[in-house]
Design a protein around this motif. Sequence first.
Motif, mmCIF file in Angstrom:
data_model
loop_
_atom_site.group_PDB
_atom_site.id
_atom_site.type_symbol
_atom_site.label_atom_id
_atom_site.label_comp_id
_atom_site.label_asym_id
_atom_site.label_seq_id
_atom_site.Cartn_x
_atom_site.Cartn_y
_atom_site.Cartn_z
ATOM 1 N N VAL A 1 1.103 -0.774 -0.021
ATOM 2 C CA VAL A 1 -0.034 0.535 -0.012
ATOM 3 C C VAL A 1 0.978 0.655 0.140
ATOM 4 C CG1 VAL A 1 -1.498 1.038 1.223
ATOM 5 C CG2 VAL A 1 -1.944 -1.557 0.805
ATOM 6 N N ALA A 2 2.026 1.548 0.326
ATOM 7 C CA ALA A 2 3.072 2.274 1.064
ATOM 8 C C ALA A 2 3.663 2.920 -0.251
ATOM 9 C CB ALA A 2 4.025 2.646 1.756
ATOM 10 N N ASP A 3 3.889 1.286 -0.980
ATOM 11 C CA ASP A 3 4.596 1.802 -2.957
ATOM 12 C C ASP A 3 3.157 2.067 -3.680
ATOM 13 O OD1 ASP A 3 6.639 0.464 -1.714
ATOM 14 O OD2 ASP A 3 6.753 -1.460 -2.133
ATOM 15 N N TRP A 4 2.673 1.892 -4.074
ATOM 16 C CA TRP A 4 1.401 2.259 -4.113
ATOM 17 C C TRP A 4 0.855 3.961 -3.695
ATOM 18 C CZ3 TRP A 4 -3.246 3.644 -3.097
ATOM 19 C CH2 TRP A 4 -4.442 4.212 -4.190
ATOM 20 N N ALA A 5 0.746 4.726 -2.645
ATOM 21 C CA ALA A 5 0.269 5.354 -2.470
ATOM 22 C C ALA A 5 1.191 6.570 -2.630
ATOM 23 C CB ALA A 5 -0.210 5.439 -1.017
ATOM 24 N N ARG A 6 3.482 6.124 -2.723
ATOM 25 C CA ARG A 6 4.183 6.941 -2.628
ATOM 26 C C ARG A 6 3.944 7.009 -4.214
ATOM 27 N NH1 ARG A 6 6.949 3.621 -0.891
ATOM 28 N NH2 ARG A 6 7.783 2.771 -2.678
ATOM 29 N N ASN A 7 3.983 5.974 -5.094
ATOM 30 C CA ASN A 7 3.789 6.221 -6.617
ATOM 31 C C ASN A 7 2.378 6.882 -7.196
ATOM 32 O OD1 ASN A 7 5.858 3.969 -7.085
ATOM 33 N ND2 ASN A 7 4.357 2.612 -6.927
ATOM 34 N N GLN A 8 1.561 6.610 -5.802
ATOM 35 C CA GLN A 8 0.375 7.911 -6.610
ATOM 36 C C GLN A 8 -0.176 8.960 -6.350
ATOM 37 O OE1 GLN A 8 -1.919 5.661 -8.150
ATOM 38 N NE2 GLN A 8 -3.323 6.847 -8.020
ATOM 39 N N ARG A 9 0.898 9.679 -4.474
ATOM 40 C CA ARG A 9 1.354 10.569 -4.745
ATOM 41 C C ARG A 9 2.171 11.302 -5.395
ATOM 42 N NH1 ARG A 9 1.757 11.546 1.738
ATOM 43 N NH2 ARG A 9 1.548 14.067 0.709
ATOM 44 N N ARG B 1 7.763 15.448 -1.120
ATOM 45 C CA ARG B 1 8.046 13.728 -1.447
ATOM 46 C C ARG B 1 9.560 12.919 -0.454
ATOM 47 N NH1 ARG B 1 9.741 11.745 -7.078
ATOM 48 N NH2 ARG B 1 9.932 9.233 -7.082
ATOM 49 N N GLU C 1 7.515 12.446 2.987
ATOM 50 C CA GLU C 1 6.892 11.360 3.140
ATOM 51 C C GLU C 1 7.268 10.116 2.490
ATOM 52 O OE1 GLU C 1 2.585 10.174 0.412
ATOM 53 O OE2 GLU C 1 4.020 11.819 0.222
ATOM 54 N N ARG D 1 7.151 6.875 5.456
ATOM 55 C CA ARG D 1 6.749 5.573 5.038
ATOM 56 C C ARG D 1 8.010 4.644 5.497
ATOM 57 N NH1 ARG D 1 1.285 5.040 5.559
ATOM 58 N NH2 ARG D 1 0.887 6.759 3.133
#
Length: 430
Positions: free
Chosen positions: A317-325, A405, A408, A412
């Motif tokens: 989830v963190a990887d996905w959220a990071r990529n999304q952000r 970035r 954040e 994480r």
Amino acid sequence: QPPDTPAGSPAGPADGPLTPKDTEEAQTKEKKAFDFWHKAAEQGHAESMNNLAVCYFHGRGVQKNVQLAIKWWTASADLEYAEAQHNMGVCLFNGRGVSQDHTFAAAMFARAAEQQHPDSTHMLAACFQNGMGVPRDKAKALELYRRAAAMGVEEAHVKVQVFEDRATRETEISQLGQRLENIKDGFIQLQLERSATEEVTHAYKGAGFFLSNVKSETPIRARIEQAQKAENEIRTLRNDVAQREKERQALLSGHEDKMGEIERLTEMVKELKQETFTQKSQIDTLTNEKAALQAEADRHKVRIKELLSEVTELRTVADWARNQRVDVLKQSLQAVIKTSMEEQNEREKKLKHEIEQLRIRLGRAAGGVGAEMDAGDHAALFLKQTRRDLFLQEVLLRKVLAGVRDQEFKDRISEVHEMEQETDALERLS
């Protein structure tokens, strides 16, 4: 006499000064042991019934209640548990919690002795020896004492030795008595013959004859010598009997010393039994605690697996959220840059228009080319500075976005490290 308290009694605290903490821990362990035995006894476990009765009898882990102890001993004895039968026999023999009944006690000892219970075998031998609850039978008592001695009862060894010594002494005294009676009978016969001879001699003397001339002189002297020899033998036998009596008294005195030693050994055995009972209770408690710790460790292992799964999910989830952000920040940055460029172009257009207008006004006002070029140079310099300011603002904006970035991402990473540390701690605990 049998022991005043049943066998298998729980031991008290260890020797030496006790602190309140020691007492509290001992009471806690006794309470746990009582609870386990109570549950097992209610399910019909004979040994637990006996242990539960011992706790009630001595008030260990529960309030003392002799009647409940008798109840559980009776239930365990009905299930043919030898230790409970022995304890019940001791209570009946001494009248502890029940009416004294030697007959019933001997029956309980007999049932336990059939199962090779050492103490009950010894107690049953004492009952036969003294005729308590059963007819007096020394042969049966000796047989049971020998069985108990073979099972390791120290006092039974002494009883067997006393029985055998007493039987040997009685046989020897009986033989000496028989010999003494025979000698007495012979001596009386000799006295009668001697008296008859003296009367005959006296009669011969009265008639003018001498005994020396009688042919029976030699047999009479032999008889006299035999009588003297018999007297000496009687005297020797009497001395022998007196010596044997002294030896018997010495043996009785030694027997009393041995009985005292046996009583001390019996007390030591009782203390060892109590200590063994306490250690067994502690082992049971530790076993239960170990089982509880094992169950808790298993639960921790399951929890660790769940946490590891959650950590994996959180990382995803963190990887996905990071990529999304990052994508959102890129889009925002592009939008900001685009907006800034548009604004810059608008401002440049306005500045160019203003410069043109300014050139026109300056040209009209000054009427000279030099002044118009000077104003144009000033306008060009202003436009250059404006572009530089916009470029610096764009660079600053990019740095700010990059810093957001990075922060954040650091947050994480910190969260993931904390999860890994917690997982390591749980694994060490398990």
